[in-house]
Motif scaffolding. Structure first.
Motif, PDB file in Angstrom:
ATOM      1  N   ALA A 297     -43.604 -55.741   3.223  1.00 17.09           N
ATOM      2  CA  ALA A 297     -44.309 -54.264   3.512  1.00 17.09           C
ATOM      3  C   ALA A 297     -43.127 -53.422   3.110  1.00 17.09           C
ATOM      4  CB  ALA A 297     -44.895 -54.307   4.818  1.00 17.09           C
ATOM      5  N   LYS A 298     -41.860 -53.586   3.512  1.00 12.48           N
ATOM      6  CA  LYS A 298     -40.910 -52.625   3.532  1.00 12.48           C
ATOM      7  C   LYS A 298     -40.150 -52.462   2.056  1.00 12.48           C
ATOM      8  CE  LYS A 298     -38.394 -54.579   6.920  1.00 12.48           C
ATOM      9  NZ  LYS A 298     -37.330 -54.552   7.908  1.00 12.48           N
ATOM     10  N   ASP A 299     -40.363 -53.511   1.325  1.00 10.47           N
ATOM     11  CA  ASP A 299     -39.760 -53.718  -0.054  1.00 10.47           C
ATOM     12  C   ASP A 299     -40.519 -52.725  -1.132  1.00 10.47           C
ATOM     13  OD1 ASP A 299     -38.678 -54.394  -2.446  1.00 10.47           O
ATOM     14  OD2 ASP A 299     -39.044 -56.563  -2.352  1.00 10.47           O
ATOM     15  N   LYS A 300     -39.476 -51.883  -1.500  1.00 18.11           N
ATOM     16  CA  LYS A 300     -40.376 -50.846  -2.472  1.00 18.11           C
ATOM     17  C   LYS A 300     -40.717 -51.408  -3.850  1.00 18.11           C
ATOM     18  CE  LYS A 300     -40.252 -47.461  -0.083  1.00 18.11           C
ATOM     19  NZ  LYS A 300     -41.665 -47.287   0.455  1.00 18.11           N
ATOM     20  N   ASN A 301     -40.071 -52.687  -3.961  1.00 21.99           N
ATOM     21  CA  ASN A 301     -40.643 -53.342  -5.371  1.00 21.99           C
ATOM     22  C   ASN A 301     -41.880 -54.156  -4.982  1.00 21.99           C
ATOM     23  OD1 ASN A 301     -38.529 -52.242  -6.716  1.00 21.99           O
ATOM     24  ND2 ASN A 301     -37.101 -53.873  -5.864  1.00 21.99           N
TER      25      ASN A 301
END
Ligand code: ACO
Length: 434
Positions: A297-301
């Motif tokens: 959920a935190k990963d921008k990709n």
């Protein structure tokens, strides 16, 4: 009517453009919120404002619901949500939203009687449900059914007819919701019963069959009533803005509310309650995956989001989520059902609220984070969660629609755009295009 403060308009914000300056009025609301009134901007400068998602645009003046997202405050017509949740009933809150004041005992009695006696759907509606595929999601069925009510009640929009339409929408929504569910599982619909209160009637229409009666547990009925209260209004959210927008063209109340139900279905809005449980079930199936899920959920990709977390307005704990978290424990205790979903939800919340990403982005549980856990514990099927939300939101949509219609400043909603496409080009005949 509720005490209503006319927003104060004062000369205020000065805008400098190309060496010229323009002073625009500043509007102040009763809770001190301020807005720059840009209505004259285009006429005086040729410019428009650009605000995707209307994230910083006030679309109307409203005296219905107040939210302070920084402080986690929610009030309907000035009454704190905690007080209403503790002391009130859904129909009392519906009256409050619609009329601006708490009902007297007599007013509530009459309103309850009227709602109770308008729950039946026209018998021809059976053919409507029959026409839907068996595996139809109940949300589009509910949206279509509410829209179809407009074909049964086509009288001109007088004050009396509008009053009837309001009662019918609130009264028939649980019937439509339960019928769409019964249809999806191939069971006969159960008629509403006038001896039951609003929430109990809904539960019985969902779970009774012609072969077996369903004894309504008052704790569960009260939990449903509480959920409906918490969902009853939330100022200018996506579905409510849709209701107002459709109604601004003078479309009737049924058509406007039907559009609101469709807007609510999206997973970034009311549809999130179903997505939360799907997420919790996935985490339950894969041991230790809460942290893995949070990292995604935190990963921008990665497009994964922590469902039931974050809100356009709340930048602190959603007060509705706090009330629901407590109610979850009570319902689960009553049902003696496994608290696995609640345990996972609480664990997710705990780690998210200590995580730098969620803290710095001010992401907290919203109303959808715990509502699905309660519905699931009660045995309400997942694809019905958002329909429950729509049932609760009904009086809010109607109150906002009425306010819009009675507001002398209402214009047909018609935003502008900044065009970024091709400038004028010469048409190329097919023969020359190859
Ligand atoms: N999980 C992970 N990151 C999130 C989440 C989330 N649930 N919500 C927001 N963010 C991040 C965004 O990636 C963005 O990060 P960035 O600034 O580093 O790019 C930042 O927080 C702001 O997010 P936006 O999407 O710009 O915020 P917006 O106000 O437009 O969206 C929304 C609000 C749609 C509710 C969002 O928080 C979300 O998608 N939440 C999950 C779905 C959900 O629970 N919806 C129900 C909302 S309540 C209701 O409608 C009843």
């Amino acid at each position: 009517m509720a005490p209503q403060t006319t927003p104060e308009t004062q000369a205020g914000a000065t805008l400098s453009l190309d060496g010229k300056s323009l002073t625009l009025p500043v509007v102040r609301g009763s809770e001190g919120e301020t807005a720059v009134d840009v209505q004259q901007l285009r006429a005086k400068t040729g410019m428009i404002t650009l605000d995707p998602g209307f994230a910083n645009t006030g679309s109307c003046r409203s005296a219905i619901t107040f939210i302070d997202g920084e402080k986690g405050i929610l009030r309907y017509r000035g009454y704190p949500i905690d007080d209403l949740a503790q002391h009130s009933s859904f129909l009392e809150v519906a009256w409050l939203l619609l009329h601006g004041a708490l009902p007297t005992r007599a007013e509530l009695g009459t309103f309850t009687h009227d709602v109770t006696h308008h729950t039946l759907l026209h018998e021809d509606f059976d053919r409507f449900f029959d026409a839907m595929p068996k595996d139809a999601h109940p949300m589009p069925v509910a949206a279509a059914a509410v829209g179809a009510l407009a074909t049964y009640y086509q009288d001109p929009e007088t004050e009396d007819n509008l009053r009837d339409a309001i009662v019918r929408l609130i009264a028939k929504m649980p019937t439509i919701a339960a019928y769409s569910y019964k249809h999806s599982i191939g069971q006969p619909s159960m008629y509403p019963q006038n001896r039951l209160d609003y929430a109990s009637n809904f539960l019985r229409m969902m779970f009774a069959t012609p072969c077996e009666e369903y004894e309504v547990d008052p704790t569960l009925a009260r939990a449903i009533d509480l959920l409906l209260i918490l969902h009853a209004d939330h100022e200018q959210n996506c579905s409510t803005s849709t209701v107002r927008m459709v109604g601004s063209s003078r479309a009737n109340l049924f058509a406007s509310v039907s559009a609101g139900i469709s807007a609510l279905w999206g997973p970034l809005h009311g549809g999130a309650n179903q997505k939360v449980i799907e997420m919790l079930e996935r985490i339950a199936a894969e041991e230790g995956s809460a942290e893995v899920f949070l990292n995604r959920a935190k990963d921008k990709n990665d497009t994964t989001r922590l469902m039931g977390f974050g809100h356009r307005v709340y930048k602190s704990y959603d007060p509705r989520a706090a009330i629901l978290k407590k109610a979850c424990g009570e319902v689960i205790g009553r049902m003696k059902s496994a608290s696995r979903m609640l345990d996972i939800a609480m664990r997710l919340e705990e780690i998210a609220l200590k995580d730098d990403y969620f803290v710095s982005h001010k992401l907290y549980p919203n109303v959808d984070f715990y509502s699905g856990v309660i519905y699931k514990a009660m045995g309400i099927p997942m694809n019905m969660f958002t329909v429950m939300f729509a049932m609760g939101r009904m009086p809010g949509w109607i109150a906002q629609w009425l306010e819009m219609r009675n507001d002398p400043d209402t214009k047909i909603a018609r935003p502008r755009q900044i065009y970024t496409g091709a400038t004028q080009r010469a048409y190329v005949p097919m023969a020359k295009r190859g």
